[in-house]
Enzyme design. Structure first.
Site, PDB file in Angstrom:
ATOM      1  CD  GLU A  18      35.019 -32.381  45.102  1.00 15.06           C
ATOM      2  OE1 GLU A  18      35.928 -31.538  45.022  1.00 15.06           O
ATOM      3  OE2 GLU A  18      33.814 -32.092  45.005  1.00 15.06           O
ATOM      4  CB  CYS A  47      35.588 -26.862  48.938  1.00 17.47           C
ATOM      5  SG  CYS A  47      34.353 -28.068  49.482  1.00 17.47           S
ATOM      6  CB  CYS A  61      35.262 -31.936  48.987  1.00 21.80           C
ATOM      7  SG  CYS A  61      33.593 -31.582  48.381  1.00 21.80           S
ATOM      8  CG  HIS A  67      30.565 -29.666  46.856  1.00 23.15           C
ATOM      9  ND1 HIS A  67      31.645 -28.942  47.289  1.00 23.15           N
ATOM     10  CD2 HIS A  67      29.494 -28.842  47.008  1.00 23.15           C
ATOM     11  CE1 HIS A  67      31.264 -27.743  47.689  1.00 23.15           C
ATOM     12  NE2 HIS A  67      29.948 -27.666  47.529  1.00 23.15           N
TER      13      HIS A  67
END
Length: 147
Positions: free
Chosen positions: A58, A86, A89, A56
């Site tokens: 992040e 999410c 993260c 992801h």
């Protein structure tokens, strides 16, 4: 510099990262980590490209920032991300002890706030809604193209 100007300027940089993901056919999320008004980590979703569900935006930005600083804790840093992180993260944000999280669009289906702010480190400040419309429009355009 004025804080609002900084927030918008840095969120624009995160949106540029999201556009990179969009162009690759990835869910368009982008992130930047800022330390002393300087971007020290950038990232965009790469889950399809890397065949890695943890890739992801992040995670990419946090890893880059930690490598830049040479430490695992990012207590004096701000993470700007175009979409509400999410739960995975949020865990990375917690463990890296990021000082401040700023996100654009909310994610009521998969965002960490569905569970609550307690998923972040208790010292992490959190704000949202910065350039929310731009971030949300890019997401809508991406999913419209998929259909």
């Amino acid at each position: 510099m004025d804080t609002i100007f900084n927030n918008e300027w840095f969120m624009r940089e995160a949106l540029k990262e999201a556009k990179k993901a969009f162009d690759l056919g990835e869910v368009p999320v982008g992130a930047v980590v800022v330390y002393e008004n300087k971007i020290i980590g950038k990232g965009h979703n790469l889950t399809e490209q890397l065949h890695d569900v943890t890739a992801h935006a992040e995670m990419q930005a946090i890893t880059a920032a930690a490598n830049f600083i040479g430490a695992k804790y990012l207590t004096d840093c701000t993470l700007y991300v175009t979409l509400e992180p999410c739960i995975m993260c949020a865990g990375a944000i917690y463990w890296s002890q990021i000082g401040k999280l700023v996100y654009g669009a909310s994610d009521p289906k998969r965002g960490f706030m569905k569970e609550g702010k307690h998923l972040l480190h208790n010292k992490t400040e959190c704000s949202y809604g910065i350039m929310e419309t731009e971030a949300a429009e890019m997401m809508k355009e991406f999913f419209k193209k998929l259909r």
